[in-house]
Scaffold this motif. Sequence first.
Motif, PDB file in Angstrom:
ATOM      1  N   SER A   3       0.856  -1.151  -0.029  1.00 25.51           N
ATOM      2  CA  SER A   3       0.018   0.055   0.110  1.00 25.51           C
ATOM      3  C   SER A   3       0.549   1.400   0.023  1.00 25.51           C
ATOM      4  N   ASP A   4       2.151   1.096   0.325  1.00 28.29           N
ATOM      5  CA  ASP A   4       2.891   2.220   0.278  1.00 28.29           C
ATOM      6  C   ASP A   4       3.262   2.834  -1.057  1.00 28.29           C
ATOM      7  N   VAL A   5       3.269   4.107  -1.281  1.00 23.45           N
ATOM      8  CA  VAL A   5       3.993   4.788  -2.452  1.00 23.45           C
ATOM      9  C   VAL A   5       5.162   5.514  -2.128  1.00 23.45           C
ATOM     10  N   LEU A   6       6.209   5.192  -3.098  1.00 27.50           N
ATOM     11  CA  LEU A   6       7.391   5.970  -3.370  1.00 27.50           C
ATOM     12  C   LEU A   6       7.524   6.522  -4.550  1.00 27.50           C
ATOM     13  N   GLU A   7       7.153   7.985  -4.807  1.00 27.03           N
ATOM     14  CA  GLU A   7       7.370   8.613  -5.979  1.00 27.03           C
ATOM     15  C   GLU A   7       8.587   9.184  -6.188  1.00 27.03           C
ATOM     16  N   VAL A   8       9.185   8.867  -7.142  1.00 30.37           N
ATOM     17  CA  VAL A   8      10.603   9.760  -7.452  1.00 30.37           C
ATOM     18  C   VAL A   8      10.257  10.589  -8.979  1.00 30.37           C
ATOM     19  N   ILE A   9      10.161  12.011  -8.499  1.00 26.81           N
ATOM     20  CA  ILE A   9       9.804  12.694  -9.845  1.00 26.81           C
ATOM     21  C   ILE A   9      11.223  12.926 -10.710  1.00 26.81           C
ATOM     22  N   PRO A  10      11.124  12.691 -12.016  1.00 23.42           N
ATOM     23  CA  PRO A  10      12.370  12.779 -12.700  1.00 23.42           C
ATOM     24  C   PRO A  10      12.705  14.407 -12.764  1.00 23.42           C
ATOM     25  N   ALA A  11      14.069  14.704 -12.474  1.00 27.55           N
ATOM     26  CA  ALA A  11      14.319  16.022 -12.544  1.00 27.55           C
ATOM     27  C   ALA A  11      14.842  16.287 -13.919  1.00 27.55           C
ATOM     28  N   PRO A  12      14.778  17.755 -14.299  1.00 26.03           N
ATOM     29  CA  PRO A  12      15.239  18.086 -15.417  1.00 26.03           C
ATOM     30  C   PRO A  12      16.654  18.020 -15.507  1.00 26.03           C
ATOM     31  N   PRO A  13      17.167  17.349 -16.849  1.00 29.50           N
ATOM     32  CA  PRO A  13      18.539  17.158 -17.123  1.00 29.50           C
ATOM     33  C   PRO A  13      19.377  18.556 -16.879  1.00 29.50           C
ATOM     34  N   SER A  14      18.779  19.684 -16.761  1.00 30.98           N
ATOM     35  CA  SER A  14      19.661  20.845 -16.972  1.00 30.98           C
ATOM     36  C   SER A  14      20.339  21.015 -15.447  1.00 30.98           C
ATOM     37  N   LEU A  15      19.560  20.548 -14.231  1.00 31.74           N
ATOM     38  CA  LEU A  15      20.122  20.866 -13.226  1.00 31.74           C
ATOM     39  C   LEU A  15      21.649  19.982 -12.656  1.00 31.74           C
ATOM     40  N   VAL A  16      22.475  21.000 -12.598  1.00 34.77           N
ATOM     41  CA  VAL A  16      23.550  20.442 -12.317  1.00 34.77           C
ATOM     42  C   VAL A  16      24.309  21.157 -11.102  1.00 34.77           C
ATOM     43  N   ILE A  17      24.738  20.390 -10.229  1.00 30.36           N
ATOM     44  CA  ILE A  17      25.244  21.086  -8.753  1.00 30.36           C
ATOM     45  C   ILE A  17      26.784  20.428  -8.694  1.00 30.36           C
ATOM     46  N   LEU A  18      27.427  21.136  -7.683  1.00 30.75           N
ATOM     47  CA  LEU A  18      28.714  20.821  -7.383  1.00 30.75           C
ATOM     48  C   LEU A  18      28.429  19.740  -6.105  1.00 30.75           C
ATOM     49  N   GLY A  19      28.483  18.630  -6.165  1.00 25.46           N
ATOM     50  CA  GLY A  19      28.023  17.645  -5.237  1.00 25.46           C
ATOM     51  C   GLY A  19      28.675  16.328  -5.085  1.00 25.46           C
ATOM     52  N   ASP A  20      28.140  15.516  -4.028  1.00 24.11           N
ATOM     53  CA  ASP A  20      28.845  14.228  -3.585  1.00 24.11           C
ATOM     54  C   ASP A  20      27.731  13.550  -3.786  1.00 24.11           C
ATOM     55  N   ARG A  21      27.664  12.697  -5.009  1.00 27.24           N
ATOM     56  CA  ARG A  21      26.319  11.795  -5.267  1.00 27.24           C
ATOM     57  C   ARG A  21      26.043  10.769  -4.091  1.00 27.24           C
ATOM     58  N   GLN A  22      26.880  10.242  -3.568  1.00 30.96           N
ATOM     59  CA  GLN A  22      26.923   9.216  -2.671  1.00 30.96           C
ATOM     60  C   GLN A  22      26.328   9.776  -1.607  1.00 30.96           C
ATOM     61  N   LEU A  23      26.905  10.912  -0.912  1.00 29.99           N
ATOM     62  CA  LEU A  23      26.411  11.389   0.355  1.00 29.99           C
ATOM     63  C   LEU A  23      24.982  12.046   0.308  1.00 29.99           C
ATOM     64  N   LEU A  24      24.529  12.692  -1.203  1.00 28.35           N
ATOM     65  CA  LEU A  24      23.369  13.184  -1.320  1.00 28.35           C
ATOM     66  C   LEU A  24      22.154  11.908  -1.448  1.00 28.35           C
ATOM     67  N   LYS A  25      22.499  10.852  -1.767  1.00 28.19           N
ATOM     68  CA  LYS A  25      21.800   9.950  -2.038  1.00 28.19           C
ATOM     69  C   LYS A  25      21.574   9.353  -0.590  1.00 28.19           C
ATOM     70  N   GLN A  26      22.636   9.197   0.394  1.00 28.25           N
ATOM     71  CA  GLN A  26      22.571   8.973   1.609  1.00 28.25           C
ATOM     72  C   GLN A  26      21.332  10.106   2.315  1.00 28.25           C
ATOM     73  N   CYS A  27      21.415  11.195   2.084  1.00 28.47           N
ATOM     74  CA  CYS A  27      20.653  12.177   2.760  1.00 28.47           C
ATOM     75  C   CYS A  27      19.203  11.624   2.263  1.00 28.47           C
ATOM     76  N   LEU A  28      18.845  11.472   0.882  1.00 27.36           N
ATOM     77  CA  LEU A  28      17.728  10.976   0.535  1.00 27.36           C
ATOM     78  C   LEU A  28      17.103   9.776   1.220  1.00 27.36           C
ATOM     79  N   VAL A  29      18.196   8.675   1.325  1.00 31.49           N
ATOM     80  CA  VAL A  29      17.730   7.634   2.287  1.00 31.49           C
ATOM     81  C   VAL A  29      17.182   8.153   3.532  1.00 31.49           C
ATOM     82  N   ASN A  30      18.078   8.718   4.252  1.00 31.44           N
ATOM     83  CA  ASN A  30      17.411   9.185   5.740  1.00 31.44           C
ATOM     84  C   ASN A  30      16.062   9.770   5.555  1.00 31.44           C
ATOM     85  N   LEU A  31      16.122  10.689   4.774  1.00 28.91           N
ATOM     86  CA  LEU A  31      14.691  11.497   4.566  1.00 28.91           C
ATOM     87  C   LEU A  31      13.531  10.600   4.397  1.00 28.91           C
ATOM     88  N   VAL A  32      13.944   9.689   3.188  1.00 33.66           N
ATOM     89  CA  VAL A  32      12.514   8.841   2.989  1.00 33.66           C
ATOM     90  C   VAL A  32      12.421   7.555   4.148  1.00 33.66           C
TER      91      VAL A  32
END
Length: 665
Positions: A535-564
Amino acid sequence: MSPRGPSDDDAPRPGPADTPPGERAADPSRPISSGARDDLAGSARTAPGARDDLVDASPPTPLDPLAPGKREPSRPLARSVARPPSAVTPAARPESTAHAGADKSSTGAPQRPFASVARLPAPDSRPSDLSRIRMTRIGQRIVAAPRVPWWGRLESRVITALVCLGILCVGASAYLVALTVQYFEGIVGSATQKSDDAVALALPFYDGYVKARKETYRARLEAMARELELAAARGELAADDPAGLRELLHELLRREPDLVELQAQGSHSALAERRALLPEDEGARIWVVSGPVPLNMFPGTGLIDQGSLGAIFALDPALDRDYQSLGMIKRGLDYVTVDGNVVDRGELERAVYRAIGAASALVLMVAFIAGFLLARATTRKLSMLSDAMLRVAGGDLLARVPELGNDELGQLGAAFNGMLDELASAQRKLSYLQRVGAWQEMARRIAHEIKNPLTPIQLAAQQLREKDPGTDENFSRLLRSSVEIVEDEIESLRRMVTSFSRFAKVPEAQLEPTVVARILAEFERAYGHLTERESDVLEVIPAPPSLVILGDRQLLKQCLVNLVENAVLSQRQRGPVHVRVAARPAEGEPGFVELRVDDNGPGIEPERRERVFEPYESTRKEGTGLGLAIVKKVVLDHNGEVRVEDSELGGAAVVIRLPLHEPGG
Ligand SMILES: Nc1ncnc2c1ncn2[C@@H]1O[C@H](COP(=O)(O)OP(=O)(O)OP(=O)(O)O)[C@@H](O)[C@H]1O
Ligand SMILES: [Mg+2]
């Protein structure tokens, strides 16, 4: 607020405040396998393997504690160890728990940013020096600043400048007026001189003319007297005939047109006069009295003997009028007509100078008042600015300059406030990172200290179970249940150690150009199962490809994991979970992107929205309160911000705002 409130303190607490971690680790009597120690000690923060483990190997772990029947929700030992003393705030934290890299500012009183500004004079300063210093009390501090003498103040300078300007204007106009008056004075003076000369030239002619007329009148009067005497000698006039004398006088009067009156005096007097020649208009005629001349008409008879004859002639005043008007012209130069009134020229000049004096006084007064008001308006703003600066110098970073308008000073105030906001935000960020650093160090030590004895305890418990002789059923049952409890707690402690280790091992972000859409796609691929139930729903809305940041992919994914995880856990007991992960350009802020995790859970009350990012702040019995602290640390390392707001799904939304990467920028 936290379910691990004060009552938890009753539980035994082998925390760092009781026994310094260093001492316990050095205790040689403890049965700690060196391999287990190395395991934790060797958890290098920057080792690539460690970073990959952080994300790839651990996603299901935080949800494990909730798996049904896995363990009882709470145990005193687990809670007491997992929870560092909640009363230990960063400001009051003992140095023993916050050393190792954390400087004094993270444990003691807040740092004073501009300590060198408030310098008081030395005690032996002379009074004259003290009189040049202004002391301002700011809260508990006294800030010294040089006292500005009154003549050096901007206010005095502006007033002086305006008054000087006023004096200059007034002086210049007075000088111009004086020059003009002098100029006209010269013109009028020469005109007066000419008229004086003309009058002086005309005067002898006029006098001669008047004199000649008078002599003519006298000659004519004498001729008339001789005529009367001749008439008497010829017998045309009897001595006792006064009427005849009067008749003769009238006859003469009629013959001489300009004769007004003729009068004989003597023994018989007679008068003949002609009113028609009397001047009706003033100035129409001038009467000239002539005589009397001797009149002896009857010599020897005694009649009108030794008499006299007098006359009045009427003179045409034309010449006199010309002469008079010449004088009037001369006098006219001394007077001027103002609004129909004739005014003395000298008096008018004096009035002009008086008016200039009054106008000067008025101008100076206006200049003074205008200068005062103008200077006041400016200096008021300046003193507000300097007050705010002094307060900031005194350590009050909350001081702000009030709204000062749209002029340069207003812009300066706004820029100053902006700078303070930046400073305050940088200071908040710094102090948060220092706090988190100190907590990480403590988590690392606690994890290290707890993890080492777990294996021997577990082995000992297993041995106990295996060595049960089985002779006494009651004893065996008690032994089995005790060993189960011990093993449960060991499991719980292991999970906590893992959690602490993960927190302690959050590595520095390695920033590189990263497409946001890729982070979301990878997250969905790897963690799309986080919601477990159908019954649970996890929606991941695809982001526009033009959005580029200076970031650490692994850490940001970990942040999303914590938040979800948080979103799922907050709603799990209440019903179906709906979580949405999305990224979009920040509204109204070009140059920023927002990563959002929305949920349909109970939400977070506004007063807790800052607090939930503090380490060990948790309302979940199984939670350690480190998930959001990790998120915030990672976000700050990315020069971003994180906040909590209401979600459009009805629960909480955690919004991570990151600067977009501009190639070459
Ligand atoms: N989406 C959410 N909805 C409601 N409350 C939340 C949500 N996210 C976080 N919280 C609250 O914030 C607290 C702190 O969250 P955090 O992730 O830091 O710790 P935790 O989830 O309790 O423990 P851990 O993540 O370390 O296992 C939570 O205990 C919960 O009270
Ligand atoms: Mg969490």
